[in-house]
Design an enzyme around this catalytic site. Structure first.
Site: not given
Ligand code: NDP
Length: 284
Positions: A117, A50, A94
């Site tokens: 997200d 990422k 995460q």
């Protein structure tokens, strides 16, 4: 036809890079903050990728690393700081988190505008109401892959295997919005094979290696394989999807491979969400 997720994901990053390059030199760059807790090797790889791709396209990215012993209340404090930090437009925690931290609580502390997200209940609600929202990256990636093959989904029957909040449910919302008839299946579904045989679009997101066999799909089906399963075959470790790719690929209209299908799209869609969040925040 094999759908080249790597190439489509790269094309998307190129488009994002161009758009970011065109921002005026005086404006703040889009910023993405990633919170990484503990030393789960898979999470470290995901976060490294990422960071790498964000940097490549001109997104200012920062990884905040914490030990697994971090207390929930301290993690929430960090999130509140990022919520108020004007240099970050996207915040991602995460997953998975250590067992003493409640992921639902943590996600709901991120302000919805920065929830890249797309897991915050406000974004989930907006997606299901058909309002503007940040959409979970993996289903959005699947949707973009499908768009490459099928210009108009209207009236098609989409079958989704899996009903998780990160994959199956948002996928269903995206396809409903496109006028598909959607069937969501799960581990208690009866006659799964027969249902799959009626699919024009099949999304496999169960996390079960090669469970979808060649006699589960009809020849015009477009198959999107979300699964990432680590298996050992003939003494070799490998990653396979939820679909028996080798035996299905010649039969169907189009299919994504694993690796090289949905996976690369997930990161590109995260970067896309970061730019979307940036534009919305900056324009307000
Ligand atoms: P979850 O475990 O949260 O959900 C799996 C879903 O599949 C559940 O709804 C479960 O049903 C259903 N399921 C399990 N076994 C069967 C079965 N035999 N028949 C029908 N349905 C079944 O998984 P995730 O959604 O988080 O992930 C799914 C897969 O996608 C994993 O392999 C994961 O690694 C991969 N993944 C890939 C990403 C990518 O970027 N390519 C990103 C995220 C995930 P029930 O609800 O009844 O338990």
């Amino acid at each position: 036809m094999i759908i080249d997720g790597k190439k489509i994901a790269q094309d998307l990053r190129e488009r994002l890079k161009k758009e970011i390059n065109q921002l005026s030199a005086s404006s703040i760059k889009p910023g993405l903050a990633v919170i990484l807790i503990g030393d789960d090797p898979a999470s470290h790889i995901y976060v490294k990728n990422k960071e790498k791709y964000a940097k490549e396209i001109g997104i200012n990215s920062k990884v905040l690393r914490f030990d697994t012993s971090i207390q929930e209340k301290n993690l929430i404090k960090e999130i509140h700081q990022l919520n108020n930090d004007k240099t970050f437009h996207g915040i991602l925690v995460q997953l998975p988190l250590p067992s003493h931290i409640n992921p639902k609580k943590i996600i709901s502390e991120i302000i919805p505008a920065k929830d890249v997200d797309g897991f915050h209940p406000i974004n989930v609600g907006n997606l299901s109401s058909g309002n503007e929202s940040l959409v979970p990256c993996t289903p959005y990636g699947c949707y973009l892959l499908l768009k490459e093959i099928i210009p108009n989904f209207s009236g098609m029957h989409a079958v989704i295997i899996g009903r998780s909040n990160i994959n199956g449910k948002p996928m269903a919302q995206l396809l409903l919005k496109e006028d598909c008839t959607v069937t969501i299946t799960h581990s208690k579904t009866k006659n799964l094979k027969e249902i799959c045989l009626t699919a024009d679009i099949l999304i496999a997101a169960a996390g079960k290696a090669k469970m979808v066999k060649a006699d589960w799909v009809q020849k015009d089906c477009v198959v999107i394989d979300v699964g990432i399963n680590r298996i050992e075959e003939n003494g070799n470790k490998k990653i396979v999807g939820d679909v028996d790719f080798e035996n299905i690929k010649e039969k169907v209209k189009a299919i994504t491979p694993v690796p090289g299908g949905v996976g690369p799209m997930t990161i590109s869609c995260l970067l896309n969400n970061t730019l979307t969040a940036y534009k919305k925040i900056v324009s307000n």
